[in-house]
Design an enzyme around this catalytic site. Structure first.
Site, PDB file in Angstrom:
ATOM      1  CG  ASP A  37      -2.087   0.921   1.117  1.00 36.51           C
ATOM      2  OD1 ASP A  37      -2.273   1.520   0.040  1.00 36.51           O
ATOM      3  OD2 ASP A  37      -2.835   1.058   2.102  1.00 36.51           O
ATOM      4  CG  HIS A  54      -0.136   1.948  -9.195  1.00 38.54           C
ATOM      5  ND1 HIS A  54      -0.360   1.595  -7.886  1.00 38.54           N
ATOM      6  CD2 HIS A  54      -1.241   2.657  -9.574  1.00 38.54           C
ATOM      7  CE1 HIS A  54      -1.529   2.072  -7.490  1.00 38.54           C
ATOM      8  NE2 HIS A  54      -2.083   2.718  -8.497  1.00 38.54           N
ATOM      9  CG  LEU A 148       9.739 -17.142  -3.419  1.00 39.98           C
ATOM     10  CD1 LEU A 148       9.415 -17.129  -1.928  1.00 39.98           C
ATOM     11  CD2 LEU A 148      10.317 -15.795  -3.847  1.00 39.98           C
TER      12      LEU A 148
END
Ligand code: FPP
Length: 263
Positions: A37, A54, A148
């Site tokens: 955020d 972004h 991962l």
């Protein structure tokens, strides 16, 4: 062996960079989930359009994926777009829907090389076709990787996920495949999009907001939370290590009590 920043259990090694915490490599969270955020505020502070935030946030995704891999985290779930984010202005939504293509178009070879497996939770079907295709291609290209797991929550909403799980279980009951009495927590867990993943050990939310925003409501029941004022584009390896250091100092009791307190 991880680098000198990470101490063997009981060891005396000092961090080379004193700003960084010394981590215990035996207590690395298996699954870290992050609510990324603050992109908009990062851009606003620089008089830039929100989409610039972004785009910068996408670079942080790369940085944190590499660091999570280096630290030995097994699953990294990133909240990239919620079912509520469609309410944003159309150009912003369109930009966000292009980011997976740009990210994967640029970094997929690196992810493949690092043995990372890409997967996603959320409503894939209702993504724009170009977004869905980019994600599907990355999932296929990395399907055999066993390092991962980079799990994007994309067009994801936890209430929708739980609703769908309830619907599938209700259908099984209606069709007499199971009895209502057989429904238990593990059945619900198994009907969620995260069925094959361990529950998050650590949840991080950046930017100072302290709420869950419809993210993994079932899965976070016993997760440790860590909130930071740092905006997502400014989040980095040091902040991730700080979060893990705090996690390592926590005492997870899962509703029980410590052994010494069982009098
Ligand atoms: C919330 O910040 C952030 C989002 C809704 C988008 C998160 C997406 C990224 C970090 C990039 C994702 C990259 C890939 C590869 C999918 P906000 O816009 O609500 O920030 P604000 O609260 O400051 O306005």
């Amino acid at each position: 062996m991880l680098d000198k920043l990470i101490r063997k259990k009981g060891g005396e090694a000092k961090a080379e960079n004193e700003d960084r915490p010394v981590l215990d490599e035996t207590v690395i969270p298996r699954h870290v989930a992050i609510i990324m955020d603050g992109n908009g505020r990062w851009a606003k502070k620089r008089s830039l359009p929100r989409i610039a935030g972004h785009h910068e946030g996408m670079k942080t995704v790369r940085k944190i994926t590499r660091e999570a891999d280096r630290l030995g985290i097994k699953v990294l779930t990133l909240y990239a777009f919620s079912t509520e984010n469609w309410k944003r202005p159309k150009p912003e939504v369109e930009f966000l829907m292009r980011l997976p293509e740009e990210f994967l178009g640029t970094y997929l070879p690196e992810l493949v090389e690092r043995n990372v497996r890409v997967r996603m939770i959320g409503d894939h079907e209702h993504l724009p076709p170009h977004t869905g295709r980019a994600i599907t291609r990355a999932m296929e290209a990395t399907a055999d990787n066993d390092g991962l797991i980079l799990n994007f929550a994309m067009n994801y909403g936890s209430r929708a996920e739980i609703t769908e799980a309830v619907r599938s279980i209700a259908k099984a009951v209606a069709e007499n495949r199971i009895g209502a009495d057989e429904i238990d927590e593990s059945m619900i867990t198994g009907a969620l999009m995260t069925a094959e993943l361990p529950e998050p050990d650590l949840l991080i939310r950046t930017s100072g907001e302290v709420r869950l925003s419809n993210f993994m409501l079932w899965q976070l029941a016993y997760t440790e939370f860590w909130f930071t004022d740092t905006l997502w584009p400014d989040f980095d390896e040091n902040r991730l290590q700080e979060a893990i250091a705090v996690y390592q100092a926590r005492n997870r009791r899962y509703g029980g009590v410590d052994k010494e307190d069982t009098d």
